[in-house]
Structures are given as structure tokens and as C-alpha cells.
Design a protein around this motif. Structure first.
Motif, short mmCIF file in Angstrom:
data_model
loop_
_atom_site.label_atom_id
_atom_site.label_comp_id
_atom_site.label_asym_id
_atom_site.label_seq_id
_atom_site.Cartn_x
_atom_site.Cartn_y
_atom_site.Cartn_z
N LYS A 103 4.87 9.56 0.93
CA LYS A 103 5.78 9.08 -0.04
C LYS A 103 4.79 9.37 -1.18
O LYS A 103 3.77 9.35 -1.45
CB LYS A 103 5.77 7.72 0.20
N ARG A 104 5.73 9.40 -2.56
CA ARG A 104 5.10 9.11 -3.85
C ARG A 104 4.46 8.09 -4.37
O ARG A 104 3.47 7.82 -4.84
CB ARG A 104 6.09 9.70 -4.83
N LYS A 105 4.87 6.80 -3.53
CA LYS A 105 4.34 5.47 -3.80
C LYS A 105 4.43 4.75 -2.67
O LYS A 105 4.60 5.28 -1.66
CB LYS A 105 5.19 4.75 -5.22
N ALA A 106 4.70 3.37 -2.56
CA ALA A 106 4.69 2.87 -1.53
C ALA A 106 6.19 2.99 -0.54
O ALA A 106 5.95 3.29 0.38
CB ALA A 106 4.69 1.32 -1.82
N ARG B 181 0.78 -1.26 0.04
CA ARG B 181 0.09 -0.01 -0.07
C ARG B 181 0.94 1.18 -0.09
O ARG B 181 2.04 1.13 0.41
CB ARG B 181 -0.96 -0.03 1.17
N LYS B 182 0.41 2.48 -0.57
CA LYS B 182 0.94 3.64 -0.56
C LYS B 182 1.00 4.21 0.75
O LYS B 182 -0.10 4.27 1.80
CB LYS B 182 0.37 4.45 -1.54
N LYS B 183 2.19 4.94 1.36
CA LYS B 183 2.22 5.28 2.72
C LYS B 183 2.22 6.90 2.44
O LYS B 183 2.41 7.33 1.36
CB LYS B 183 3.67 5.12 3.38
#
Length: 161
Positions: A149-152, A144-146
Motif C-alpha cells: 500500500k502507499r499509506k496505511a 501503521r503502513k501496510k
């Protein structure tokens, strides 16, 4: 009982008198009234419901032929793997319903479902399927994305100025 045994020889005699227990339980075939076996296969976000029955090797996925639904030859090869490993090519008809995920995950889910259904239909096929790793669910899913952040895991680009 521990008080009676005073030496290793007495222990060996006590163990030799113990009843022998069968290690492997005898598995029975699981089939419905129509002679089919059912199993659920999963891969990433895809879930496949799979029914197999003796037949000519016809594979139907979501109401379409396998080569129409999975157009890529690699995905068709993935679906044929359990039959090749078990040595039963062209002996079973497959009817599968898949939901979720992309085509690759769906092919993996159908493969997992076919493998599970085959070993339920014919328990003697369990050993080669298990040795090939087809009965183990590949539990890798998208992380999952945090927040922040931009992604995970990928951070935003750092700018010094």
C-alpha cells in the motif's frame, strides 16, 4: 439458605436483613511531601508528566511559559479546559514535561495529565472532569503502513494501460 425460602415474601425478608454495602468508595487525596499531585497524560504519540500544586495559575511546559510553548490560542484554550470545568481557574500551578508527537497531541496529553492530577489532588473534582470526558485517554493513534500500500490504507494509483 436456598432451602429455607419458599415464597417471595420470605425472599424479601431475607434481602431486607442483609447488610447494606456502600456503593462508592471514598477516595483520598494523593499528594507528595511537597504538596503536589502527579499524573501522566497521553494523546497520540505524546506523553506528558504533570505536577500540580496550589498557586497562582502559572503553567510551565518544558521549562517555558504556556503561551510561549503553545503559541496557538486554541492549544492554550485546551490546556485551560480542565480548570474551567472543575471551577478552579487560577488556583493551581502546573509544571509539565512533554515528549513525542506534535503540538496538538502534546496539548491533549498535558490536558489529560492536568485532569488526572486535579482529581488526585482533590477527589471531589472527579465527577465534573469525568462528565466532561477529560479523564478518558483518547486512544486514537496513527495506523501503521501496510506493505503493498502507499499509506496505511491508500493503494497505489491504478493504471489500465
Amino acid at each position: 439458605m436456598a432451602d429455607d425460602i419458599k415464597s417471595l415474601d420470605e425472599l424479601k425478608d431475607a434481602v431486607a436483613d442483609a447488610p447494606v454495602v456502600d456503593e462508592a468508595p471514598v477516595r483520598e487525596a494523593v499528594r507528595d511531601e511537597l504538596g503536589r499531585s502527579y499524573a501522566t497524560g497521553k494523546r497520540k504519540d505524546a506523553v506528558a508528566r504533570v505536577w500540580i500544586k496550589p498557586g497562582s495559575g502559572k503553567v510551565t511546559v518544558n521549562g517555558k511559559e504556556m503561551d510561549k510553548y503553545f503559541a496557538r490560542p486554541v492549544l492554550q484554550m485546551v490546556l485551560r479546559q480542565p480548570f474551567e470545568v472543575a471551577g478552579v481557574e487560577g488556583e493551581f500551578d502546573v509544571q509539565a514535561t512533554v515528549k513525542g508527537g506534535g503540538l496538538s497531541g502534546q496539548a491533549g496529553a498535558v490536558k489529560h495529565g492536568i485532569s488526572k492530577a486535579l482529581q488526585l489532588y482533590e477527589p471531589t473534582l472527579r465527577a465534573p472532569l469525568k462528565a466532561a470526558g477529560f479523564l478518558t485517554r483518547d486512544s486514537r493513534v496513527v495506523e501503521r503502513k501496510k506493505y503493498g500500500k502507499r499509506k496505511a490504507r491508500r493503494s497505489f494509483q491504478f493504471s489500465k494501460r
